[in-house]
Design a protein around this motif. Structure first.
Motif, PDB file in Angstrom:
ATOM      1  N   PHE A  52       1.021 -27.040  84.836  1.00 39.33           N
ATOM      2  CA  PHE A  52       2.391 -26.859  85.314  1.00 39.33           C
ATOM      3  C   PHE A  52       3.060 -25.640  84.686  1.00 39.33           C
ATOM      4  N   ARG A  53       2.686 -25.293  83.464  1.00 38.39           N
ATOM      5  CA  ARG A  53       3.195 -24.051  82.877  1.00 38.39           C
ATOM      6  C   ARG A  53       2.782 -22.863  83.736  1.00 38.39           C
ATOM      7  N   ALA A  54       1.511 -22.855  84.147  1.00 36.54           N
ATOM      8  CA  ALA A  54       1.019 -21.758  84.988  1.00 36.54           C
ATOM      9  C   ALA A  54       1.639 -21.809  86.379  1.00 36.54           C
ATOM     10  N   LEU A  55       1.875 -23.025  86.895  1.00 37.39           N
ATOM     11  CA  LEU A  55       2.445 -23.166  88.230  1.00 37.39           C
ATOM     12  C   LEU A  55       3.861 -22.592  88.294  1.00 37.39           C
ATOM     13  N   VAL A  56       4.667 -22.859  87.270  1.00 37.86           N
ATOM     14  CA  VAL A  56       6.007 -22.283  87.199  1.00 37.86           C
ATOM     15  C   VAL A  56       5.910 -20.756  87.136  1.00 37.86           C
ATOM     16  N   GLY A  57       4.948 -20.283  86.370  1.00 37.75           N
ATOM     17  CA  GLY A  57       4.730 -18.840  86.280  1.00 37.75           C
ATOM     18  C   GLY A  57       4.393 -18.233  87.625  1.00 37.75           C
ATOM     19  N   LEU A  58       3.611 -18.951  88.426  1.00 41.45           N
ATOM     20  CA  LEU A  58       3.260 -18.462  89.762  1.00 41.45           C
ATOM     21  C   LEU A  58       4.507 -18.300  90.625  1.00 41.45           C
ATOM     22  N   GLY A  59       5.413 -19.268  90.550  1.00 39.35           N
ATOM     23  CA  GLY A  59       6.644 -19.181  91.325  1.00 39.35           C
ATOM     24  C   GLY A  59       7.448 -17.940  90.967  1.00 39.35           C
ATOM     25  N   ILE A  60       7.443 -17.581  89.688  1.00 36.78           N
ATOM     26  CA  ILE A  60       8.194 -16.401  89.254  1.00 36.78           C
ATOM     27  C   ILE A  60       7.531 -15.120  89.737  1.00 36.78           C
ATOM     28  N   ILE A  61       6.201 -15.033  89.599  1.00 38.86           N
ATOM     29  CA  ILE A  61       5.543 -13.774  89.975  1.00 38.86           C
ATOM     30  C   ILE A  61       5.523 -13.568  91.489  1.00 38.86           C
ATOM     31  N   ILE A  62       5.613 -14.659  92.266  1.00 37.85           N
ATOM     32  CA  ILE A  62       5.697 -14.503  93.722  1.00 37.85           C
ATOM     33  C   ILE A  62       6.953 -13.730  94.095  1.00 37.85           C
ATOM     34  N   VAL A  63       8.050 -14.033  93.380  1.00 36.33           N
ATOM     35  CA  VAL A  63       9.308 -13.329  93.623  1.00 36.33           C
ATOM     36  C   VAL A  63       9.166 -11.834  93.330  1.00 36.33           C
ATOM     37  N   LEU A  64       8.341 -11.519  92.326  1.00 38.36           N
ATOM     38  CA  LEU A  64       8.192 -10.129  91.897  1.00 38.36           C
ATOM     39  C   LEU A  64       6.912  -9.488  92.420  1.00 38.36           C
ATOM     40  N   ALA A  65       6.207 -10.188  93.321  1.00 33.66           N
ATOM     41  CA  ALA A  65       4.875  -9.758  93.741  1.00 33.66           C
ATOM     42  C   ALA A  65       4.870  -8.353  94.337  1.00 33.66           C
ATOM     43  N   ARG A  66       5.875  -8.033  95.143  1.00 37.40           N
ATOM     44  CA  ARG A  66       5.898  -6.727  95.807  1.00 37.40           C
ATOM     45  C   ARG A  66       5.886  -5.582  94.794  1.00 37.40           C
ATOM     46  N   GLN A  67       6.576  -5.789  93.669  1.00 38.48           N
ATOM     47  CA  GLN A  67       6.654  -4.759  92.639  1.00 38.48           C
ATOM     48  C   GLN A  67       5.289  -4.483  92.012  1.00 38.48           C
ATOM     49  N   PHE A  68       4.483  -5.538  91.826  1.00 37.81           N
ATOM     50  CA  PHE A  68       3.213  -5.392  91.130  1.00 37.81           C
ATOM     51  C   PHE A  68       2.004  -5.245  92.057  1.00 37.81           C
ATOM     52  N   LEU A  69       2.199  -5.470  93.356  1.00 37.61           N
ATOM     53  CA  LEU A  69       1.075  -5.498  94.294  1.00 37.61           C
ATOM     54  C   LEU A  69       0.231  -4.224  94.296  1.00 37.61           C
ATOM     55  N   PRO A  70       0.836  -3.026  94.316  1.00 32.38           N
ATOM     56  CA  PRO A  70       0.006  -1.814  94.319  1.00 32.38           C
ATOM     57  C   PRO A  70      -0.942  -1.729  93.121  1.00 32.38           C
TER      58      PRO A  70
END
Length: 298
Positions: A52-70
């Motif tokens: 669940f620690r990692a799952l919460v982290g996934l929710g956060i990085i999805i929001v920022l995914a566009r920034q890190f995708l390249p």
């Protein structure tokens, strides 16, 4: 030539100060993660806590995914990302057992046998110099930890042994992070951590799944946000400072954890905690002053 040197000095000084700020933020986040993990473990299995620690982290990085995708698409140093996260995930499992079963101050004290391994691994793999200030800061910090923990027969505990083992895994994982910062941004290092550790945690959690209730959600957020923030801040610090500089400063987590444990869980706190904390603070203060002169040339 002289003009160029003068222009570089303020930037180096600012970078060193920024590194110290990131270390402080990582300490606060690690303590938050430990409190959230302990609270979750009262109703869920430790394996679920990791998931669940990692799952919460996934929710956060999805929001920022566009920034890190390249950068993610470039898949730089993927093999090292995988190695780092398998090592780190194993260390997390051992460490979380300690958080649940031992006083918080004891967990962090035992964890800080790690700087000895960090200094060794940094010298072995990263070719960092074992300067006198770093050696003295590490020894001074470790002495402060011994004053706080006062290890004896009471510390010979299976959970304590697992925390000591976790320290070695964390040291190796941290060296991997330092190497990754050469080509990867701190944000992407954290994204890869979630992408690799989430499926690991899910498979692991299925072997010991407990019912989940809505009352667990706030602590999932505390543990998950704390974990993500801690590793992001630590990566930012390592981008600016060498590993054998960051870790001795991080010794301050021990007295801070003792204070949190006292107020949150009624864990015993006494003069030894503050004496040990003073030793840690003074030894690291001297090291920081000397390292600052090395960075700035003053």
């Amino acid at each position: 030539m002289s003009a160029n040197l003068n222009l570089d000095q303020p930037r180096s000084r600012a970078e060193f100060s920024q590194g110290l700020i990131w270390v402080a933020l990582s300490m606060a986040a690690f303590i938050g993660m430990s409190v959230g993990s302990r609270e979750l473990a009262t109703s869920l299995s430790i394996r679920q806590v990791l998931f669940f620690r990692a799952l919460v982290g996934l929710g956060i990085i999805i929001v920022l995914a566009r920034q890190f995708l390249p950068e993610i698409r470039q898949a730089k140093m993927v093999r090292l990302h995988i190695i780092r996260n398998i090592v780190h995930f194993t260390g997390q499992y051992f460490w979380t057992i300690g958080v649940v079963l031992l006083p918080l101050a004891s967990v962090f004290a035992l964890e800080f046998t790690m700087p000895i391994w960090v200094a060794f691994f940094a010298w072995l793999f990263l070719k960092e110099k074992l300067t006198r200030p770093r050696i003295l800061a590490t020894l001074g910090g470790f002495l402060g930890v011994l004053v706080i923990a006062r290890p004896g027969l009471g510390m010979i505990d299976p959970a304590a042994s697992l925390v000591l083992l976790a320290a070695a895994f964390y040291a190796l994982a941290l060296i991997c992070v330092k190497e990754l910062t050469r080509e990867c941004s701190p944000g992407v290092i954290v994204v890869w951590m979630i992408l690799i550790q989430l499926p690991l945690g899910f498979v692991f959690a299925l072997t010991d799944w407990q019912p989940v209730s809505w009352t667990d959600v706030p602590w999932m957020l505390v543990a998950g946000i704390g974990a993500l923030s801690a590793h992001f801040c630590q990566a930012q610090a390592l981008k600016r400072l060498e590993a054998s500089v960051v870790i001795p400063i991080d010794f301050l987590r021990v007295p801070l954890a003792a204070i949190v444990g006292y107020y949150a869980y009624g864990e015993a706190i006494d003069l030894w905690v503050f004496l040990g904390g003073a030793i840690i603070l003074l030894s690291n203060y001297q090291a920081v002053l000397r390292e600052r002169r090395r960075y700035t040339g003053k």
